[in-house]
Design an enzyme around this catalytic site. Structure first.
Site, PDB file in Angstrom:
ATOM      1  N   ASP A  68       9.414   7.053   2.089  1.00 33.14           N
ATOM      2  CA  ASP A  68       9.120   7.203   0.490  1.00 33.14           C
ATOM      3  C   ASP A  68       8.869   5.689   0.165  1.00 33.14           C
ATOM      4  O   ASP A  68       9.687   4.830   0.209  1.00 33.14           O
ATOM      5  CB  ASP A  68      10.229   8.034   0.018  1.00 33.14           C
ATOM      6  N   ASP A 107      -1.997  11.974  -2.714  1.00 34.43           N
ATOM      7  CA  ASP A 107      -1.906  13.556  -2.797  1.00 34.43           C
ATOM      8  C   ASP A 107      -2.573  14.041  -4.209  1.00 34.43           C
ATOM      9  O   ASP A 107      -1.769  13.589  -5.001  1.00 34.43           O
ATOM     10  CB  ASP A 107      -0.594  14.014  -2.339  1.00 34.43           C
ATOM     11  N   ASP A 153     -10.799  11.004  -6.075  1.00 32.07           N
ATOM     12  CA  ASP A 153     -11.942  11.688  -6.408  1.00 32.07           C
ATOM     13  C   ASP A 153     -11.821  12.923  -7.245  1.00 32.07           C
ATOM     14  O   ASP A 153     -12.356  13.855  -7.189  1.00 32.07           O
ATOM     15  CB  ASP A 153     -12.366  12.129  -5.094  1.00 32.07           C
ATOM     16  N   TYR A 188     -11.037   9.759   3.808  1.00 25.27           N
ATOM     17  CA  TYR A 188     -10.441  10.471   2.476  1.00 25.27           C
ATOM     18  C   TYR A 188     -12.028  10.163   1.534  1.00 25.27           C
ATOM     19  O   TYR A 188     -12.374  11.164   0.875  1.00 25.27           O
ATOM     20  CB  TYR A 188      -9.434   9.928   1.819  1.00 25.27           C
ATOM     21  N   GLU A 189     -12.515   9.028   1.385  1.00 25.46           N
ATOM     22  CA  GLU A 189     -13.751   8.745   0.663  1.00 25.46           C
ATOM     23  C   GLU A 189     -14.789   9.443   1.167  1.00 25.46           C
ATOM     24  O   GLU A 189     -15.623  10.228   0.523  1.00 25.46           O
ATOM     25  CB  GLU A 189     -14.003   7.351   0.659  1.00 25.46           C
ATOM     26  N   GLU A 224       1.059  -1.194   0.004  1.00 26.51           N
ATOM     27  CA  GLU A 224      -0.181   0.013   0.165  1.00 26.51           C
ATOM     28  C   GLU A 224       0.769   1.281   0.045  1.00 26.51           C
ATOM     29  O   GLU A 224       1.772   1.398   0.697  1.00 26.51           O
ATOM     30  CB  GLU A 224      -0.953  -0.154   1.185  1.00 26.51           C
TER      31      GLU A 224
END
Length: 234
Positions: free
Chosen positions: A122, A144, A180, A215-216, A70
Protein backbone atom coordinates in the site's frame (compact mmCIF):
# COMPACT_ATOMS: atom_id res chain seq x y z
CA UNK A 1 -17.92 10.16 0.19
CA UNK A 2 -17.53 9.40 3.89
CA UNK A 3 -18.19 12.06 6.55
CA UNK A 4 -15.70 10.39 8.89
CA UNK A 5 -12.80 12.76 9.76
CA UNK A 6 -9.41 11.98 8.28
CA UNK A 7 -7.06 10.36 10.79
CA UNK A 8 -3.40 11.05 9.88
CA UNK A 9 -2.12 8.24 12.14
CA UNK A 10 -4.56 5.34 11.88
CA UNK A 11 -4.01 2.18 13.89
CA UNK A 12 -5.91 0.15 11.29
CA UNK A 13 -6.52 0.64 7.60
CA UNK A 14 -8.98 -1.01 5.29
CA UNK A 15 -7.54 -2.27 2.05
CA UNK A 16 -9.78 -2.75 -0.96
CA UNK A 17 -8.70 -4.55 -4.08
CA UNK A 18 -6.87 -7.68 -5.13
CA UNK A 19 -3.48 -8.74 -3.82
CA UNK A 20 -3.26 -11.91 -5.92
CA UNK A 21 -4.52 -12.91 -9.37
CA UNK A 22 -4.01 -15.98 -11.52
CA UNK A 23 -1.18 -18.37 -10.79
CA UNK A 24 2.23 -16.89 -11.51
CA UNK A 25 4.44 -18.41 -14.16
CA UNK A 26 7.67 -20.07 -13.06
CA UNK A 27 9.72 -17.14 -14.37
CA UNK A 28 7.58 -14.67 -12.42
CA UNK A 29 7.97 -16.66 -9.23
CA UNK A 30 11.71 -16.52 -9.86
CA UNK A 31 11.62 -12.73 -10.20
CA UNK A 32 9.90 -12.44 -6.83
CA UNK A 33 12.21 -14.92 -5.12
CA UNK A 34 15.51 -13.84 -6.64
CA UNK A 35 15.21 -10.18 -7.65
CA UNK A 36 12.53 -8.37 -5.68
CA UNK A 37 14.50 -8.27 -2.44
CA UNK A 38 17.21 -6.04 -3.89
CA UNK A 39 14.60 -3.63 -5.25
CA UNK A 40 12.55 -3.23 -2.08
CA UNK A 41 13.07 -0.02 -0.07
CA UNK A 42 14.02 -0.63 3.54
CA UNK A 43 12.19 0.88 6.50
CA UNK A 44 8.68 0.74 5.05
CA UNK A 45 7.05 -2.19 6.84
CA UNK A 46 6.38 -2.34 10.56
CA UNK A 47 8.65 -5.37 10.83
CA UNK A 48 11.74 -3.39 9.76
CA UNK A 49 10.64 0.02 11.11
CA UNK A 50 8.33 -0.54 14.10
CA UNK A 51 8.67 3.07 15.27
CA UNK A 52 7.83 4.45 11.80
CA UNK A 53 10.93 6.63 11.73
CA UNK A 54 11.33 8.87 8.65
CA UNK A 55 13.13 7.22 5.73
CA UNK A 56 15.11 9.18 3.13
CA UNK A 57 13.83 7.98 -0.27
CA UNK A 58 17.02 9.10 -2.02
CA UNK A 59 18.80 6.41 0.01
CA UNK A 60 16.94 3.79 -2.03
CA UNK A 61 19.19 4.69 -4.97
CA UNK A 62 22.87 5.36 -5.69
CA UNK A 63 23.65 9.00 -5.06
CA UNK A 64 20.97 11.52 -4.12
CA UNK A 65 18.65 11.82 -7.14
CA UNK A 66 15.28 13.58 -7.22
CA UNK A 67 12.71 10.94 -6.30
CA UNK A 68 9.45 10.30 -8.16
CA UNK A 69 6.56 8.18 -6.89
CA UNK A 70 4.20 5.98 -8.89
CA UNK A 71 1.05 4.91 -7.05
CA UNK A 72 -0.26 1.60 -8.36
CA UNK A 73 2.03 0.83 -11.29
CA UNK A 74 -0.09 -1.97 -12.78
CA UNK A 75 2.11 -3.97 -15.12
CA UNK A 76 5.00 -1.51 -14.82
CA UNK A 77 5.18 -0.17 -18.40
CA UNK A 78 5.02 3.48 -17.37
CA UNK A 79 7.45 3.11 -14.48
CA UNK A 80 10.14 1.37 -16.53
CA UNK A 81 9.68 3.85 -19.37
CA UNK A 82 10.15 6.80 -17.03
CA UNK A 83 13.21 5.21 -15.41
CA UNK A 84 14.81 4.69 -18.84
CA UNK A 85 13.82 8.14 -20.14
CA UNK A 86 15.07 9.99 -17.05
CA UNK A 87 18.14 8.13 -15.75
CA UNK A 88 19.02 11.01 -13.42
CA UNK A 89 16.00 10.44 -11.19
CA UNK A 90 14.98 7.63 -8.87
CA UNK A 91 11.44 6.30 -9.12
CA UNK A 92 9.63 4.35 -6.41
CA UNK A 93 6.57 2.31 -7.33
CA UNK A 94 3.91 1.02 -4.96
CA UNK A 95 1.62 -1.85 -5.94
CA UNK A 96 -0.15 -4.37 -3.67
CA UNK A 97 -1.13 -6.67 -6.58
CA UNK A 98 1.64 -9.25 -6.57
CA UNK A 99 1.07 -10.30 -10.19
CA UNK A 100 1.77 -6.73 -11.26
CA UNK A 101 4.88 -6.67 -9.10
CA UNK A 102 6.18 -9.81 -10.81
CA UNK A 103 5.50 -8.29 -14.23
CA UNK A 104 7.36 -5.11 -13.27
CA UNK A 105 10.43 -6.97 -11.99
CA UNK A 106 10.61 -8.84 -15.29
CA UNK A 107 10.43 -5.55 -17.22
CA UNK A 108 13.13 -4.02 -15.02
CA UNK A 109 15.46 -6.92 -15.79
CA UNK A 110 14.71 -6.76 -19.50
CA UNK A 111 15.24 -2.99 -19.69
CA UNK A 112 18.35 -3.01 -17.53
CA UNK A 113 17.28 0.06 -15.53
CA UNK A 114 18.74 0.53 -12.07
CA UNK A 115 17.06 3.75 -10.86
CA UNK A 116 13.95 1.98 -9.59
CA UNK A 117 12.67 0.82 -6.22
CA UNK A 118 9.61 -1.35 -5.64
CA UNK A 119 7.30 -1.40 -2.62
CA UNK A 120 4.95 -4.38 -3.05
CA UNK A 121 2.26 -2.91 -0.83
CA UNK A 122 0.00 0.00 0.00
CA UNK A 123 1.29 3.46 -0.94
CA UNK A 124 0.02 4.76 2.41
CA UNK A 125 2.65 2.68 4.21
CA UNK A 126 5.38 4.40 2.23
CA UNK A 127 3.91 7.88 2.69
CA UNK A 128 3.80 7.28 6.45
CA UNK A 129 7.59 7.26 6.61
CA UNK A 130 8.62 9.64 3.82
CA UNK A 131 9.90 13.03 5.00
CA UNK A 132 7.91 16.12 4.19
CA UNK A 133 8.65 17.51 0.72
CA UNK A 134 10.76 14.53 -0.37
CA UNK A 135 8.91 13.59 -3.60
CA UNK A 136 9.57 15.63 -6.75
CA UNK A 137 6.79 14.17 -8.92
CA UNK A 138 3.96 11.66 -8.46
CA UNK A 139 1.84 9.59 -10.83
CA UNK A 140 -1.60 7.99 -10.49
CA UNK A 141 -2.24 6.17 -13.77
CA UNK A 142 -5.54 4.42 -14.47
CA UNK A 143 -6.29 3.70 -10.80
CA UNK A 144 -8.95 1.23 -9.68
CA UNK A 145 -12.18 2.89 -10.85
CA UNK A 146 -14.56 1.62 -8.15
CA UNK A 147 -17.47 2.57 -10.42
CA UNK A 148 -20.34 2.13 -7.95
CA UNK A 149 -21.20 5.38 -6.17
CA UNK A 150 -21.11 3.75 -2.74
CA UNK A 151 -17.51 2.68 -3.44
CA UNK A 152 -16.17 6.10 -4.49
CA UNK A 153 -14.75 6.55 -1.00
CA UNK A 154 -12.34 3.70 -1.82
CA UNK A 155 -10.70 5.67 -4.61
CA UNK A 156 -7.26 7.17 -4.18
CA UNK A 157 -8.57 10.71 -4.69
CA UNK A 158 -9.90 11.02 -1.14
CA UNK A 159 -8.44 12.86 1.89
CA UNK A 160 -7.10 9.59 3.35
CA UNK A 161 -4.60 9.46 0.48
CA UNK A 162 -4.33 13.01 -0.78
CA UNK A 163 -3.41 14.69 2.51
CA UNK A 164 -0.40 12.38 3.07
CA UNK A 165 0.55 12.77 -0.59
CA UNK A 166 0.53 16.56 -0.28
CA UNK A 167 2.76 16.33 2.80
CA UNK A 168 5.45 14.24 1.13
CA UNK A 169 5.54 16.18 -2.15
CA UNK A 170 7.87 19.13 -2.60
CA UNK A 171 6.41 22.61 -3.14
CA UNK A 172 5.71 23.04 -6.84
CA UNK A 173 5.96 19.29 -7.54
CA UNK A 174 3.73 17.87 -10.26
CA UNK A 175 1.00 15.30 -9.58
CA UNK A 176 -0.31 13.54 -12.70
CA UNK A 177 -3.58 11.62 -12.89
CA UNK A 178 -4.70 9.53 -15.89
CA UNK A 179 -8.13 7.89 -16.02
CA UNK A 180 -10.82 6.89 -18.49
CA UNK A 181 -13.69 7.06 -15.99
CA UNK A 182 -15.73 10.32 -16.17
CA UNK A 183 -16.85 10.16 -12.53
CA UNK A 184 -13.21 9.66 -11.49
CA UNK A 185 -12.30 12.81 -13.42
CA UNK A 186 -15.04 14.75 -11.62
CA UNK A 187 -13.98 13.46 -8.20
CA UNK A 188 -10.33 14.21 -8.96
CA UNK A 189 -11.10 17.78 -10.00
CA UNK A 190 -13.17 18.25 -6.86
CA UNK A 191 -10.99 16.58 -4.23
CA UNK A 192 -7.37 17.13 -5.27
CA UNK A 193 -7.48 20.97 -5.03
CA UNK A 194 -8.99 20.69 -1.54
CA UNK A 195 -5.86 18.81 -0.46
CA UNK A 196 -3.54 21.64 -1.50
CA UNK A 197 -2.95 21.21 -5.21
CA UNK A 198 -3.74 23.58 -8.07
CA UNK A 199 -4.90 22.47 -11.48
CA UNK A 200 -2.29 22.98 -14.22
CA UNK A 201 -3.80 21.18 -17.21
CA UNK A 202 -6.76 19.03 -18.22
CA UNK A 203 -6.31 17.30 -21.54
CA UNK A 204 -7.62 14.49 -23.71
CA UNK A 205 -4.17 13.88 -25.20
CA UNK A 206 -1.43 12.34 -23.09
CA UNK A 207 1.75 14.04 -21.91
CA UNK A 208 4.69 14.13 -24.36
CA UNK A 209 6.65 11.55 -22.35
CA UNK A 210 3.70 9.20 -21.84
CA UNK A 211 4.05 5.58 -23.02
CA UNK A 212 0.79 3.97 -24.07
CA UNK A 213 -0.06 1.36 -21.41
CA UNK A 214 -2.31 -1.70 -21.51
CA UNK A 215 -4.93 0.20 -19.53
CA UNK A 216 -5.01 3.08 -21.98
CA UNK A 217 -5.23 0.67 -24.90
CA UNK A 218 -8.08 -1.20 -23.25
CA UNK A 219 -9.97 2.06 -22.69
CA UNK A 220 -9.58 3.04 -26.33
CA UNK A 221 -10.66 -0.40 -27.57
CA UNK A 222 -13.78 -0.20 -25.42
CA UNK A 223 -14.66 3.30 -26.61
CA UNK A 224 -13.76 5.29 -23.49
CA UNK A 225 -11.92 8.59 -23.73
CA UNK A 226 -8.87 8.93 -21.48
CA UNK A 227 -8.29 12.15 -19.57
CA UNK A 228 -4.88 13.37 -18.42
CA UNK A 229 -4.74 15.85 -15.54
CA UNK A 230 -1.77 17.70 -14.07
CA UNK A 231 -1.70 19.43 -10.68
CA UNK A 232 0.96 21.39 -8.83
CA UNK A 233 1.55 21.05 -5.12
CA UNK A 234 1.04 24.42 -3.40
Amino acid sequence: MSDKPFDPNPTHRNFYGRRHGKTLRRSQKGYLADDLGALRPQGITLSDNPDRNPVDPAAFFDGQPPVWLEIGFGGGEHMVHMAATYPGIGIVGCEPFINGVAMLVGKIKAAGVSNVSVHPGDARDLMDVLPEGSIAKAFLNYPDPWPKTRHHRRRFVTPEHLIPLHRVMAPGAEFRVATDIPSYVRQTLSEVPKAGFELVSLRAGAWPDWPSTRYEQKALREGRTPTYISFRRV
